[in-house]
Design an enzyme around this catalytic site. Sequence first.
Site, PDB file in Angstrom:
ATOM      1  N   SER A 158      -1.906  10.840   6.820  1.00 50.01           N
ATOM      2  CA  SER A 158      -2.202   9.432   7.045  1.00 50.01           C
ATOM      3  C   SER A 158      -1.148   8.562   6.361  1.00 50.01           C
ATOM      4  CB  SER A 158      -3.624   9.113   6.578  1.00 50.01           C
ATOM      5  OG  SER A 158      -4.061   7.869   7.067  1.00 50.01           O
ATOM      6  N   ASP A 252      -8.457  10.076  17.161  1.00 48.52           N
ATOM      7  CA  ASP A 252      -7.941   9.268  16.056  1.00 48.52           C
ATOM      8  C   ASP A 252      -7.237   8.037  16.616  1.00 48.52           C
ATOM      9  OD1 ASP A 252      -6.711   8.216  13.810  1.00 48.52           O
ATOM     10  OD2 ASP A 252      -5.630  10.043  13.288  1.00 48.52           O
ATOM     11  N   HIS A 282      -9.657  11.364  12.724  1.00 55.11           N
ATOM     12  CA  HIS A 282      -8.795  11.004  11.602  1.00 55.11           C
ATOM     13  C   HIS A 282      -9.398  11.531  10.303  1.00 55.11           C
ATOM     14  CE1 HIS A 282      -5.613   8.760   9.642  1.00 55.11           C
ATOM     15  NE2 HIS A 282      -6.488   8.411   8.723  1.00 55.11           N
TER      16      HIS A 282
END
Length: 311
Positions: A158, A252, A282
């Site tokens: 991320s 995601d 995610h």
Amino acid sequence: MQANEIDPQATDAMERQGRFSLPHSRYGLKLLRLLSRASMWFQNRTVPSVGATVDRTIPGPAGDIDARLYLPKTTGPFPTIVFFHGGGFVLGSIATHDWLCRHLTRESGCAVLSVDYRLAPEHPFPAAVDDAYTALEWAASNPGAVAGNGHVAVAGDSAGGTLAAVTALMAAERDGPEIDYQALVYPAIGVEEGQPSVEEHAGLVLEKEDMRWFEACYYGNEIHRRNPYADPSNACDLSGVAPATVVTAGFDPLRDGGRAYAEQLVQDGVATRYENYEAMVHGFITMREVDRAREAIADIAGDLADALESN
């Protein structure tokens, strides 16, 4: 291709995590960080074993940077993976990614240096980038301090995936440390409202409002959004960066941005393996009860080990 529904294990993990909504205020953020610290202390009581862990500090541009070194059970020296945790640049820590880093160490046979860079909004861009690049330079220049053999990779998930990509770009442009590989797990790169993944999947783990708030906290000023060291998809030429693995998740909001960045790497001649975990969401790679998380870690660790051992 995308799966028709989310993996049941990931759904269960999302439901457990969904008990806490993300506060969009500094006071609420501080409280959430405290709650996360307590939660991580409880969860990390039982974690995968590694050869050793060493907590230390790295001299940084604005004071010492905390870091944790994970060593395999075998005899070194080892290749070094400099790892940056996710959390939207406002959350996350060494503790939140301890489980992941331990598995990455075990699966890759490499030493993993997890970096606790400064967080926004207290420290907006470029504080995290400065810390990340400083940590990379330090690890490359001090192999003895990390039981290293001189071969270095960067990795992150991320926001941490963004930092890994940025450090790879900076190293290439500044004639910095030679990076053998970069592993970017659902990086926050090239994400724009209107992308199908944003419009279709915002709300599963990340709300649009959350994403806007992360960006506001991190960038501070609108002009920074166009800086390649904030979002490397803004770079005109990626041809000099390290070979890459780019991982995305089918459900995601960040999926399309990550896929576009993988395509940008390929177009600029960078050897890149892209994989989309279709039924995942995610953050799945840190979901301890999700089988596909461990499979993904093993795949990523294999890419890193292969690249670092062959150089």
